[in-house]
Scaffold this motif. Structure first.
Motif: not given
Length: 249
Positions: A50-57, A59, A97
């Motif tokens: 998820m975006a919280r793991e990739t640190r990018r906008s 998933d 996102y």
């Protein structure tokens, strides 16, 4: 089937793990098939980040398989003498996102954004694979050496040669590895480090990624990256040949 391979196939087939993120491509009825090839392990993982793991906008869904287990008790992914060295092939799903509403890898007008798309394998090889196997950040060396964009039916194509950090390493050099990854790849066999190899050595690879927008904020990509050797290039050709009919235009 050896115990280590059985554990690896069970771990891959158990993905996505409960609470770890959803397979948003399957939820959108967009298939991400990964066919079996001679020499592959015979199992497919579907790993969401998820975006919280990739640190990018975005998933990210990674659907992949790896090289089979040999009598070393680990995947040929670790074997520097194998065409499967550092190889996994399959598909990426991306849920964007971006503030302008564009799909990842594309500008708002629908034209391809190649530097943005290249961030995906960079993230994968540096952080999601070598990093999960304990590679320290100073040794994360992904870089694109050569790049040739093109088209194949409705797909945008990136033919690349790239340098990546290998997953092969001495266990003593691993920094906070994710132990779940050892369940999939096995523990690297010590004999593979013969000849003065360094942990997480840079390796030149050659690959092809095909991608297109498949929804208002969804991108689908598929392909593989293999060692830039004669055997590795043949493996890449085989990967593309078996995947191409499964990803029609």
């Amino acid at each position: 089937m050896g115990l280590q391979k059985e554990l690896a196939t069970l771990a891959m087939r158990a993905t996505p793990l409960p609470g770890g993120g959803d397979n948003f491509m399957a939820a959108a009825n967009i298939p991400t098939p990964v066919p079996e090839l001679p020499g592959s392990i015979g199992a497919v993982a579907h790993e969401p980040f998820m975006a919280r793991e990739t640190r990018r906008s975005f998933d990210l869904l990674v659907a992949f398989t790896i090289g089979d287990f040999a009598d070393t008790g680990c995947s040929e992914y670790y074997n520097p003498h194998s065409p499967w060295y550092n190889v996994f092939y399959g598909a990426y799903g991306l849920r964007s996102y971006e503030p302008d509403g564009s799909a990842w890898g594309f500008h708002a007008d629908g034209s391809p954004n190649i530097p943005e798309m290249l961030q995906v394998p960079e993230l994968d090889y540096n952080w999601l694979t070598a990093g999960a196997l304990g590679c320290p950040p100073p040794r994360m060396c992904f870089r694109t050496e050569e790049l040739k964009p093109g088209r194949h039916r409705s797909w945008h194509v990136l033919d690349v040669t790239a340098t990546i950090p290998s997953g092969l390493h001495y266990l003593r050099d691993a920094v906070s590895p994710d132990l779940r990854y050892y369940a999939v790849f096995g523990l690297p066999h010590g004999d593979f480090m013969a000849g003065g190899r360094q942990s997480y050595e840079p390796v030149k690879m050659r690959g092809r990624m095909l991608y297109k927008q498949v929804g208002s904020n969804l991108t689908l990509a598929w392909g593989g990256l293999c060692p830039d050797t004669s055997e590795g290039r043949q493996l890449l050709s085989n990967v593309l040949d078996v995947m191409d009919p499964l990803y029609p235009g």
